[in-house]
Each structure stands twice: as structure tokens, then as C-alpha cells.
Write a protein that holds these residues in place. Structure first.
Motif, PDB file in Angstrom:
ATOM      1  N   VAL A  87       0.846  -1.195   0.000  1.00  0.00           N
ATOM      2  CA  VAL A  87       0.000   0.000   0.000  1.00  0.00           C
ATOM      3  C   VAL A  87       0.882   1.246   0.000  1.00  0.00           C
ATOM      4  O   VAL A  87       1.926   1.290   0.668  1.00  0.00           O
ATOM      5  N   VAL A  88       0.448   2.256  -0.723  1.00  0.00           N
ATOM      6  CA  VAL A  88       0.988   3.617  -0.627  1.00  0.00           C
ATOM      7  C   VAL A  88      -0.167   4.538  -0.257  1.00  0.00           C
ATOM      8  O   VAL A  88      -1.256   4.438  -0.851  1.00  0.00           O
ATOM      9  N   VAL A  89       0.047   5.400   0.727  1.00  0.00           N
ATOM     10  CA  VAL A  89      -0.969   6.374   1.117  1.00  0.00           C
ATOM     11  C   VAL A  89      -0.353   7.761   1.036  1.00  0.00           C
ATOM     12  O   VAL A  89       0.752   7.983   1.548  1.00  0.00           O
ATOM     13  N   GLU A  90      -1.043   8.687   0.395  1.00  0.00           N
ATOM     14  CA  GLU A  90      -0.567  10.078   0.327  1.00  0.00           C
ATOM     15  C   GLU A  90      -1.740  11.031   0.444  1.00  0.00           C
ATOM     16  O   GLU A  90      -2.869  10.687   0.099  1.00  0.00           O
ATOM     17  N   ASN A  91      -1.458  12.224   0.965  1.00  0.00           N
ATOM     18  CA  ASN A  91      -2.497  13.257   1.043  1.00  0.00           C
ATOM     19  C   ASN A  91      -1.985  14.604   0.565  1.00  0.00           C
ATOM     20  O   ASN A  91      -2.327  15.648   1.105  1.00  0.00           O
ATOM     21  N   PHE A  92      -1.153  14.553  -0.469  1.00  0.00           N
ATOM     22  CA  PHE A  92      -0.715  15.790  -1.112  1.00  0.00           C
ATOM     23  C   PHE A  92      -1.870  16.432  -1.880  1.00  0.00           C
ATOM     24  O   PHE A  92      -2.869  15.778  -2.194  1.00  0.00           O
ATOM     25  N   ARG A  93      -1.696  17.705  -2.217  1.00  0.00           N
ATOM     26  CA  ARG A  93      -2.663  18.334  -3.107  1.00  0.00           C
ATOM     27  C   ARG A  93      -2.623  17.664  -4.469  1.00  0.00           C
ATOM     28  O   ARG A  93      -1.633  17.046  -4.873  1.00  0.00           O
ATOM     29  N   HIS A  94      -3.722  17.799  -5.171  1.00  0.00           N
ATOM     30  CA  HIS A  94      -3.864  17.201  -6.495  1.00  0.00           C
ATOM     31  C   HIS A  94      -2.681  17.593  -7.389  1.00  0.00           C
ATOM     32  O   HIS A  94      -2.312  18.762  -7.483  1.00  0.00           O
ATOM     33  N   GLY A  95      -2.072  16.619  -8.036  1.00  0.00           N
ATOM     34  CA  GLY A  95      -1.019  16.871  -9.014  1.00  0.00           C
ATOM     35  C   GLY A  95       0.394  16.838  -8.479  1.00  0.00           C
ATOM     36  O   GLY A  95       1.349  16.778  -9.265  1.00  0.00           O
ATOM     37  N   VAL A  96       0.575  16.881  -7.157  1.00  0.00           N
ATOM     38  CA  VAL A  96       1.932  16.935  -6.594  1.00  0.00           C
ATOM     39  C   VAL A  96       2.712  15.669  -6.949  1.00  0.00           C
ATOM     40  O   VAL A  96       3.855  15.738  -7.412  1.00  0.00           O
ATOM     41  N   MET A  97       2.140  14.497  -6.723  1.00  0.00           N
ATOM     42  CA  MET A  97       2.851  13.255  -7.022  1.00  0.00           C
ATOM     43  C   MET A  97       3.134  13.113  -8.518  1.00  0.00           C
ATOM     44  O   MET A  97       4.199  12.617  -8.919  1.00  0.00           O
ATOM     45  N   ASP A  98       2.216  13.572  -9.338  1.00  0.00           N
ATOM     46  CA  ASP A  98       2.436  13.525 -10.780  1.00  0.00           C
ATOM     47  C   ASP A  98       3.625  14.389 -11.173  1.00  0.00           C
ATOM     48  O   ASP A  98       4.467  13.985 -11.986  1.00  0.00           O
ATOM     49  N   ARG A  99       3.717  15.586 -10.586  1.00  0.00           N
ATOM     50  CA  ARG A  99       4.829  16.484 -10.915  1.00  0.00           C
ATOM     51  C   ARG A  99       6.169  15.935 -10.437  1.00  0.00           C
ATOM     52  O   ARG A  99       7.209  16.225 -11.032  1.00  0.00           O
ATOM     53  N   LEU A 100       6.149  15.129  -9.399  1.00  0.00           N
ATOM     54  CA  LEU A 100       7.383  14.509  -8.913  1.00  0.00           C
ATOM     55  C   LEU A 100       7.788  13.302  -9.757  1.00  0.00           C
ATOM     56  O   LEU A 100       8.861  12.718  -9.534  1.00  0.00           O
ATOM     57  N   GLY A 101       6.944  12.923 -10.701  1.00  0.00           N
ATOM     58  CA  GLY A 101       7.220  11.730 -11.480  1.00  0.00           C
ATOM     59  C   GLY A 101       6.898  10.456 -10.722  1.00  0.00           C
ATOM     60  O   GLY A 101       7.433   9.384 -11.035  1.00  0.00           O
ATOM     61  N   LEU A 102       6.021  10.579  -9.721  1.00  0.00           N
ATOM     62  CA  LEU A 102       5.664   9.449  -8.863  1.00  0.00           C
ATOM     63  C   LEU A 102       4.154   9.206  -8.882  1.00  0.00           C
ATOM     64  O   LEU A 102       3.541   8.882  -7.869  1.00  0.00           O
ATOM     65  N   SER A 103       3.550   9.371 -10.026  1.00  0.00           N
ATOM     66  CA  SER A 103       2.110   9.187 -10.158  1.00  0.00           C
ATOM     67  C   SER A 103       1.723   7.747  -9.862  1.00  0.00           C
ATOM     68  O   SER A 103       2.568   6.835  -9.826  1.00  0.00           O
ATOM     69  N   TYR A 104       0.439   7.541  -9.672  1.00  0.00           N
ATOM     70  CA  TYR A 104      -0.055   6.183  -9.467  1.00  0.00           C
ATOM     71  C   TYR A 104       0.353   5.280 -10.622  1.00  0.00           C
ATOM     72  O   TYR A 104       0.790   4.137 -10.414  1.00  0.00           O
ATOM     73  N   ARG A 137       2.941   5.504 -12.559  1.00  0.00           N
ATOM     74  CA  ARG A 137       4.374   5.168 -12.487  1.00  0.00           C
ATOM     75  C   ARG A 137       4.632   4.137 -11.389  1.00  0.00           C
ATOM     76  O   ARG A 137       5.402   3.190 -11.585  1.00  0.00           O
ATOM     77  N   LEU A 138       4.003   4.301 -10.238  1.00  0.00           N
ATOM     78  CA  LEU A 138       4.199   3.346  -9.152  1.00  0.00           C
ATOM     79  C   LEU A 138       3.605   1.982  -9.498  1.00  0.00           C
ATOM     80  O   LEU A 138       4.153   0.942  -9.103  1.00  0.00           O
ATOM     81  N   ARG A 139       2.524   1.987 -10.241  1.00  0.00           N
ATOM     82  CA  ARG A 139       1.913   0.722 -10.648  1.00  0.00           C
ATOM     83  C   ARG A 139       2.830  -0.053 -11.588  1.00  0.00           C
ATOM     84  O   ARG A 139       2.850  -1.292 -11.558  1.00  0.00           O
ATOM     85  N   GLU A 140       3.595   0.660 -12.413  1.00  0.00           N
ATOM     86  CA  GLU A 140       4.583  -0.015 -13.255  1.00  0.00           C
ATOM     87  C   GLU A 140       5.605  -0.748 -12.396  1.00  0.00           C
ATOM     88  O   GLU A 140       6.067  -1.839 -12.743  1.00  0.00           O
ATOM     89  N   GLN A 141       5.963  -0.132 -11.274  1.00  0.00           N
ATOM     90  CA  GLN A 141       6.931  -0.723 -10.361  1.00  0.00           C
ATOM     91  C   GLN A 141       6.331  -1.917  -9.606  1.00  0.00           C
ATOM     92  O   GLN A 141       7.044  -2.868  -9.287  1.00  0.00           O
ATOM     93  N   ASN A 142       5.019  -1.849  -9.331  1.00  0.00           N
ATOM     94  CA  ASN A 142       4.362  -2.887  -8.540  1.00  0.00           C
ATOM     95  C   ASN A 142       2.907  -3.001  -8.981  1.00  0.00           C
ATOM     96  O   ASN A 142       2.040  -2.254  -8.508  1.00  0.00           O
ATOM     97  N   PRO A 143       2.611  -3.934  -9.884  1.00  0.00           N
ATOM     98  CA  PRO A 143       1.239  -4.048 -10.424  1.00  0.00           C
ATOM     99  C   PRO A 143       0.190  -4.394  -9.368  1.00  0.00           C
ATOM    100  O   PRO A 143      -1.005  -4.172  -9.598  1.00  0.00           O
TER     101      PRO A 143
END
Length: 403
Positions: free
Chosen positions: A99-116, A118-124
């Protein structure tokens, strides 16, 4: 310091990217249930580490009561996600997580290159949970999706403040941060459901909880009141729009709550206050009648309560009619129920010579020993341990960067 095995989630690894209250409260619940929650913090730490309150003799001030209360049972790892090394280390951790849990504002993880994605590619099989003010576009759009939000923001938007407080007075937010903790609990329900599906079907997923949505769901009665008969509910103090008696009433030395909308409880209340005739009076014989004659009904109740102490009222009505004193926190610390249920727990606090008390988890299992509570972690306390445990290939660089 790996947490000891125990709890129904002791085979679940959670990467916690949360801060302040909503996210940390959700991951705290998971940690209390035995999950290995790895709290990822920036080099400066979670914002609430510095917010207190601090014990008078705490010279270290590594964190205050706020942080301790919602970050217990977790391990802390410092990663700077603004750096390539930090992001690479996170991706390797995600490969080993459930599990990954985050509560950043919308778009923050995407801008870091750590979108859902991208993480799903690492762990389906990954379950990714997001708690934001206004949700994520993956599950539904909102014109406010990029806006920041706090507890009071969503209490206002959801209508909770409109129905909380006294008539003709200002709207009031609830004392606790329900705008954070309620969405957190919905997120826990959603992500545990997704973990179950991932283990059954081999499919991860994106769990999205909007703080606004969660609070609207909790204010459900206002929706059906408006839909069914056009009402626009507003503040009416501690009374209930559909039930009577259901209120906080004055005692000789404070306040008590009394709820007796059911006819059986009403009859017992009438007998206890010396007014048995009210059980058959056409103005008060059933809930609909009592609601239509609320002032008359409540005047009969308060005529009795105002001449008695809280203790006397509870001794007379306890076990017969739903009744409770309005407690202060000092009352709670002395309440035998609270101690019998182990709802106050002492924890160590770095920099303080004696344990301090926080609220325990209310989730208990008949076939398991009480949850063992560990103090909240120091900033980066487990960085070396976790990176080594998961054999992170970027560990040598990361450890050097965090020193």
C-alpha cells in the motif's frame, strides 16, 4: 527497531507519504492493526513535528503531542523526493510494498514523477490511496480539485457547520478535526477492501477519498430532509430534528445528555422523574407528539434535572434511559469505563523522563492481546534500517545524502 509481529495486518507493508492529520490518522489505524508503516519524511520532517504541545521538561522537542498521537507504531525514513536519488529509493521501496498512502494536493505526485501509473509499473499489485480535499480526477472531476483544504474548509462546505451550534448564533465546527479523521477512516475501509481484492485477484487499484465527499456522507440526514420535504436544516443546538427528547439538559452542577425518543425509554423516564402521566398524555405519548410539543416535553424533563446533580441524575437513570454527563477531559481520565477498556495508554517520549498519555485504539480483538503501542519515531530514526532491510540499491547514496 522492527515492530514485533502481531495484529491482523502484520503481513502488510505500507509506504506512508502523508502529513498533518488526515493521512497520518489513516496510516496510524493501519499501524495499530499490525501493518509495517514506513513513514517517508522530507529532510525537514512532517510539519506537525514542531506544532506541540510539548511537555514542560521536554528539552529535545523532537516532536509534540500532536505528532505522537497520530504517528505511533510507525518507522521514519528520510527521503528527499525532490532529488533523483530520493525518488529512486522510493520506487524500490514501493516494489516491496502492498500500500501507498498520500495526502498531497492534487497533481503533486504527478509532478514529482511518482504518479499512481508510475508506481503501478513498479508494482502491479499496489494499492494506492489518496486523501485530498476535493478528490482526484481519476475518479471524478471537481472545479476545486487544485484547491488546498483543511478540516474547517470541508466542515463548512459539507454543511456540517450549518447544522452545528445554537439557533441564531454563528455556525460552529466540531471540536475534533472530523474533516480529517472521518475521511481517514473511509480511506482505511477503501484501501483494505482493495488489498483484499489485490490478494484475491492479483489486481491493485487506486483508492480516492475526498474530504468534502466524506463529510457530506456523514451529514446524510440533511440530504434526505431536503429531498423528501424541502427542508433546509440549520442549527438547533443539541436537539434532534426528528427525535424527542434527545438533548443536552442542565443539571444543578453542569450538563447531562438524555435521549428517550423510543416509547419504552420515555415511559421509564417519566416514572423516574415522577411524571408517569406523561407516558399517556396526548401531547407526549409518542415521539411524533413529543416532537410537535418539544418545549412542553423538555420543560418537564429540565424541571427535574435542574434540581439534581449530574451524579444524582446518572445514578437514577443509568441503565434504564440513555443518559450521560457531559465530561471534561479530567472526567474522562477518571472514568472507570475508559480504564477498563484500556483507552488511555502511556508512551515513552524522547527528551521527557516519564511516560505521557495518548488515546488508544478502539479496535480490539477477543482472541488477541491488547495492541502494543510504540512511541512515534524520531525524524529519520529508521532510514538505515529500512533501506538495508529492503536491500535498496541506492541505499549507499541515500544514506550519505541524509546524514
Amino acid at each position: 527497531m522492527r515492530l514485533p509481529a502481531g495484529g491482523p495486518l502484520n503481513d502488510v507493508v505500507v509506504i506512508d507519504l502523508t502529513t498533518i492529520l488526515a493521512g497520518p490518522f489513516a496510516t496510524m489505524v493501519l499501524a495499530d492493526l499490525g501493518a509495517d508503516v514506513i513513514k517517508i519524511e522530507p529532510p525537514r520532517g512532517d510539519f506537525i513535528r514542531d506544532q506541540g504541545p510539548f511537555a514542560p521538561d521536554d528539552e529535545l522537542r523532537a516532536f509534540g503531542g500532536y505528532f505522537q498521537s497520530v504517528n505511533r507504531n510507525k518507522r521514519s525514513v528520510v527521503l528527499d523526493l525532490t532529488t533523483e536519488t530520493g525518488r529512486a529509493s522510493l520506487l524500490e521501496l514501493v516494489a516491496n510494498a502492498d500500500v501507498v498512502v498520500e495526502n498531497f494536493r492534487h497533481g503533486v505526485m504527478d509532478r514529482l514523477g511518482l504518479s499512481y501509473e508510475r508506481l503501478r509499473e513498479q508494482n502491479p499489485h499496489l494499492v494506492y490511496a489518496a486523501i485530498r480535499g476535493f478528490g482526484d480526477e481519476r475518479t471524478g472531476s471537481s472545479p476545486m480539485q487544485d484547491w488546498p483544504a483543511y478540516d474547517i474548509t470541508v466542515q463548512a462546505l459539507s454543511g456540517l457547520m450549518e447544522i452545528t451550534g445554537e439557533p441564531d448564533r454563528s455556525p460552529i465546527k466540531t471540536g475534533p478535526g472530523f474533516g480529517d479523521t472521518v475521511p481517514a477512516l473511509f480511506a482505511v475501509i477503501g484501501l483494505l477492501s482493495a488489498v483484499h481484492r489485490a490478494r484475491r485477484d492479483g489486481v491493485g487499484g487506486f483508492v480516492d477519498v475526498s474530504m468534502y465527499d466524506a463529510m457530506l456522507a456523514m451529514c446524510e440526514r440533511t440530504v434526505y430532509q431536503h429531498s423528501y420535504n424541502g427542508d433546509v436544516p440549520t442549527r438547533q443546538g443539541n436537539s434532534h430534528p426528528l427525535l424527542c427528547p434527545f438533548d443536552a439538559v442542565p443539571a444543578a452542577d453542569g450538563w447531562v445528555s438524555i435521549a428517550a425518543p423510543g416509547d419504552n425509554h420515555w415511559r421509564q423516564l417519566c416514572a423516574a422523574i415522577g411524571r408517569p402521566e406523561l407516558a399517556t398524555d396526548e401531547r407526549t405519548r409518542d415521539n411524533v407528539s413529543r416532537l410537535a410539543n418539544r418545549d412542553f416535553t423538555m420543560s418537564a424533563v429540565t424541571a427535574w434535572t435542574t434540581t439534581r446533580t449530574k451524579v444524582e441524575i446518572v445514578e437514577t437513570l443509568g441503565g434504564k434511559v440513555p443518559v450521560a454527563p457531559v465530561n471534561t477531559v479530567e472526567d474522562i481520565f477518571a472514568d472507570p469505563h475508559v480504564h477498563g477498556r484500556n483507552m488511555l495508554v502511556d508512551v515513552d517520549h524522547p527528551g521527557v523522563s516519564h511516560p505521557l498519555t495518548i488515546a488508544n485504539t478502539p479496535i480490539k480483538f477477543a482472541d488477541s492481546p491488547p495492541t502494543h503501542i510504540r512511541r512515534a519515531p524520531l525524524l529519520g530514526e529508521h532510514t538505515d534500517e529500512v533501506l538495508a532491510q529492503f536491500d535498496i540499491t541506492t541505499a549507499a547514496i541515500q544514506l550519505e545524502e541524509t546524514k
